[in-house]
Every structure is written in C-alpha cells, then in structure tokens.
Scaffold this active site. Structure first.
Site, PDB file in Angstrom:
ATOM      1  CG  ASP A   1      76.480  44.867   5.370  1.00  0.00           C
ATOM      2  OD1 ASP A   1      77.598  44.442   5.050  1.00  0.00           O
ATOM      3  OD2 ASP A   1      76.300  45.750   6.217  1.00  0.00           O
TER       4      ASP A   1
ATOM      5  CG  ASP B 225      71.238  40.419   5.864  1.00  0.00           C
ATOM      6  OD1 ASP B 225      72.452  40.160   5.793  1.00  0.00           O
ATOM      7  OD2 ASP B 225      70.765  41.227   6.678  1.00  0.00           O
TER       8      ASP B 225
ATOM      9  CG  ASP C   6      63.022  45.803  12.285  1.00  0.00           C
ATOM     10  OD1 ASP C   6      62.729  45.734  11.070  1.00  0.00           O
ATOM     11  OD2 ASP C   6      64.179  46.021  12.683  1.00  0.00           O
TER      12      ASP C   6
END
Length: 448
Positions: free
Chosen positions: A76, A78, A154
């Site tokens: 994926d 982003d 994070d």
C-alpha cells in the site's frame, strides 16, 4: 462566532511559543537511500505529481518508504500533503473524503486507491482533539506542518517522507539509522503515545515480527502494563489491526510476540484458552503456518478460514457439551457456533461477511464423516467444499481426527465414477424394510 475567533487567536499564540523545537529534516539523497522507483506504484507517483503541480507539498510517507528502504515492495502507498482534504478533493475528480477521527481523502486510480492525509498538527488547545478518560484520542483533525506531522507519527521508521520528483527522503527522527540498526523506536514518550492510541501496542508487535526489528527498550517497557487499555478500543479497529497481524505473512512470530507481551488475553478472548490446550495449540499453529506460507508465496488467504481455525476448538468444546445435555448433533453444533461468535463479539467483532463463511466451514465438518450413499457426492458440490476440505486436513494433521479420513476424501475427490462407487461405505445400521400395506378384502361388504 466570537468564541471561534478567540480559539483561532489563542492557537496562533501557542503556535509561536511552542513550535521552536520541532525537528529538522535530514535530507537523504538517492545515492544514499537507493530506493528503486520501479517498486513505487504509478498511482502514488501520479498523486504526488498532480498535488505538486497544483502548488502543494506531497510525499509518499510512512510504511511504504520504510519497506522501500528495506527492499520490500510495499503493498500500500499513502501520501501526505499540506493541502486540506477539501483542496485534495478539488485536485482529483475521482476522490472522496472519508473518516471522522481522521479526515482523509481516497484518490481512485482504476483498481488502486491512494490514501492522502493532510499534515497533522499538535494538540494545542482545548477542542483541538477529543480524548476519553484514559487519554485515547477519539477525534483529531488538527492540521499543521510537515515537521509537526513527523512528531505525530508513531515510530521513527514510519516518520519518513519521500519526494518522488527530487528522489529525496526527509528523515526527521533518525528513522533510516534505526531501520539499518534493526530497531523499532517510538517517537516521543511511549507511555503517553500508547495512551493516546492503544492500538500502537499491537502495531509495535506486528511490525517488529514482520520486519525483524527489535523493540527498543523504552518502547517495549510500558506495553504489558498498559495492555488493559485495548479493552477501550472500538471492536472494528481492533479487528482490522488483528487481521493485518494475522495476514502479515509472519503470523506465528506475531502470536509468539503477543504472548510474550501478554497482549493476546482479551483480544481473541478464547485464543489464550485454545493455546493452553495441547491439541488446540497444534491445530492453531498449523493453520498459521499454512497462512504464512501462502502469503509469503504471493497467494491470497481467506480471513474467514483463519478465524474459523482460531475459534474451532472452542466451538468443538461447546458442541460436545451441548450433546452431553441431550441435544441432537446438528442443532447442538449450530448453538455452539452462535455461542462462541457472540462471546467473541464482546471484545472483537468479526465482520458478518466472515462469520457467515466460518459457520459454513464448521457445519460441513460432521458431513465429512458421512461416507455412504449420496452424501459424499452432495458435499463435493458445496461452493465452500474446498475450504471445508482444507479445514478437515488441518484437523487430521493435528491429531484431532484419523489421517485416514482426510486421505479418503483426497482420493474420493480425484477418483472416477466406478472407483467412487467402490469407495462408499455401507449404510450404517440395519436397513429398514418398507412395510407393505395390508390387502383389504371384504366379506359381506365389511372390510377385513
């Protein structure tokens, strides 16, 4: 209106005083990071290009950059930008704004979707972010600069921004050095970051297992103490994270890490019970091993099948108990399935589209033991036969059922008509003779 104006003024004042110690980016050129652009999705490249042409900043961000640096082709991609969701939506005709907790934009390119987020800012004043009593953020749409956004990420390995046009990586927290040192490190105070979003504890376990990164000592330290915070996470989010964990291709390492951090208790409420049963653990580990091998070989894996295996031994136990109480076999099984899924839903709701298939797999199992008459032929035509058959083979391999049963079905499925007929077992029990109707005769008009 006055209140909103004062809030804006207050935020500006705090911005001036607070943002003086934001991290500066280390710019890593193509010759050093060696990212291969052939591994980057064309959809992601076009998304960045069009945002930049519209006058905005745009970077491929997070896990995709991390995986590219590790030479793992990302699944994926982003994109992060300084454009607001509304501005992104205007740039791309085929796009939609989604989310409440975080407002994002999904940009659609054929069958591929690129998730575009606006740079996140700090929580600077009351009203910026909604939190609950334990400190978990439940709504947050504060926008900011790329520097602020990097602080909000994070782990250092995920706070990396790649500009495809310049082919530069922006590294704000020495994430590249941590990746090369095989270390997963939390940005900021781990205790506070886990309280803001307890799912980060699961993510830490999943990423360390998937990427072979060791949790940095301070990042690991609070996890066991804060494990109970996961009880406050919405079931849908918990399910999505667990699905990523089990379908990472490193499910066995993830399970072992969950157990080491004592995070498995309460997630799948029955999983810790299953893992304490010798036969149950063998069955689960065989299922996870098969799942890992399929994913690492580039094959798909059905979440329904995986969750059916994880919960099977609890269904089996409940099924046996129901039959001991005098219930018939099939109604007892249906009651056991519903009981286990309802109990599971209290902690982590499994989507209905998965539970329906799970039940189909489970309800087929007693039918595999019926090898006479027309029943085996009917079972072969079941749309979920293959999943049920694979499930049966796991039960045989774990020692729950005789291996001969699995071998019989393997042979029966491939056999010709004559061989199948010869393989059928005789009908169990004495065959009932049909009672012939009494012949009626009449004597003097009376039936005899």
């Amino acid at each position: 209106m006055i209140k909103q104006f004062l809030q804006k003024v207050f935020r500006r004042r705090v911005n001036v005083n607070t943002h003086t110690q934001l991290p500066a980016a280390q710019i890593i050129q193509a010759g050093k990071h060696k990212i291969n652009q052939k591994h980057i999705s064309q959809a992601a490249l076009k998304t960045c290009d069009q945002l930049q042409k519209a006058g905005f900043q745009a970077y491929i961000v997070g896990g995709a950059v991390r995986d590219l640096l590790l030479n793992h082709p990302p699944k994926d991609f982003d994109v992060a930008t300084n454009a607001t969701p509304e501005q992104v939506h205007k740039v791309f005709r085929r796009s939609r704004i989604i989310g409440r907790r975080f407002r994002l934009v999904h940009v659609l390119w054929g069958h591929e979707t690129i998730e575009v987020s606006t740079f996140r800012g700090h929580h600077l004043s009351e009203g910026d972010a909604e939190t609950n009593d334990s400190g978990r953020i439940i709504r947050d749409n504060v926008f900011g600069s790329i520097e602020e956004d990097s602080v909000r990420r994070d782990f250092t390995a995920n706070a990396l921004y790649y500009d495809p046009k310049r082919q530069e990586v922006l590294d704000f927290h020495h994430g590249v050095a941590d990746i090369r040192a095989k270390t997963l490190r939390m940005i900021g105070d781990p205790l506070k970051r886990y309280q803001e979003d307890p799912v980060r504890m699961l993510r830490a376990v999943r990423l360390s297992a998937k990427l072979g990164l060791k949790l940095e000592r301070e990042t690991e330290a609070p996890i066991r103490k804060l494990a109970n915070l996961l009880e406050d996470v919405p079931p849908s989010r918990l399910f999505d994270e667990m699905l990523k964990l089990f379908l990472s291709g490193h499910a066995i390492e993830s399970i072992n890490a969950l157990r080491a951090q004592q995070l498995h208790h309460g997630l799948l409420p029955l999983l810790d019970v299953v893992l304490e049963q010798p036969m149950g653990e063998k069955f689960v580990m065989l299922a996870l091993k098969n799942t890992d091998e399929r994913i690492q070989a580039g094959k798909s894996s059905n979440p329904s099948f995986l969750f059916a295996t994880l919960l099977w031994h609890e269904v089996l136990l409940a099924w046996q108990e129901n039959q001991k109480r005098g219930e018939h076999m099939i109604p007892a099984l249906h009651e056991a399935m519903n009981e286990v899924i309802d109990k599971q839903a209290e902690k982590m709701a499994i989507h209905n589209r998965y539970t329906a298939t799970m039940k189909e797999i489970w309800v087929m199992q007693p039918r595999f033991e019926q090898r006479s008459g027309k029943r085996p032929y009917a079972l072969l035509t079941n749309p979920k036969y293959r999943a049920g058959y694979d499930f049966l083979l796991l039960r045989c391999a774990s020692g729950e059922l005789p291996q001969a049963l699995g071998d019989w079905w393997t042979r029966f499925a491939d056999a010709g008509t004559d061989e199948r007929t010869a393989m059928l077992l005789p009908e169990s029990g004495p065959k009932k003779r049909r009672r012939k109707p009494r012949k009626k005769t009449s004597v003097g008009g009376e039936a005899v």
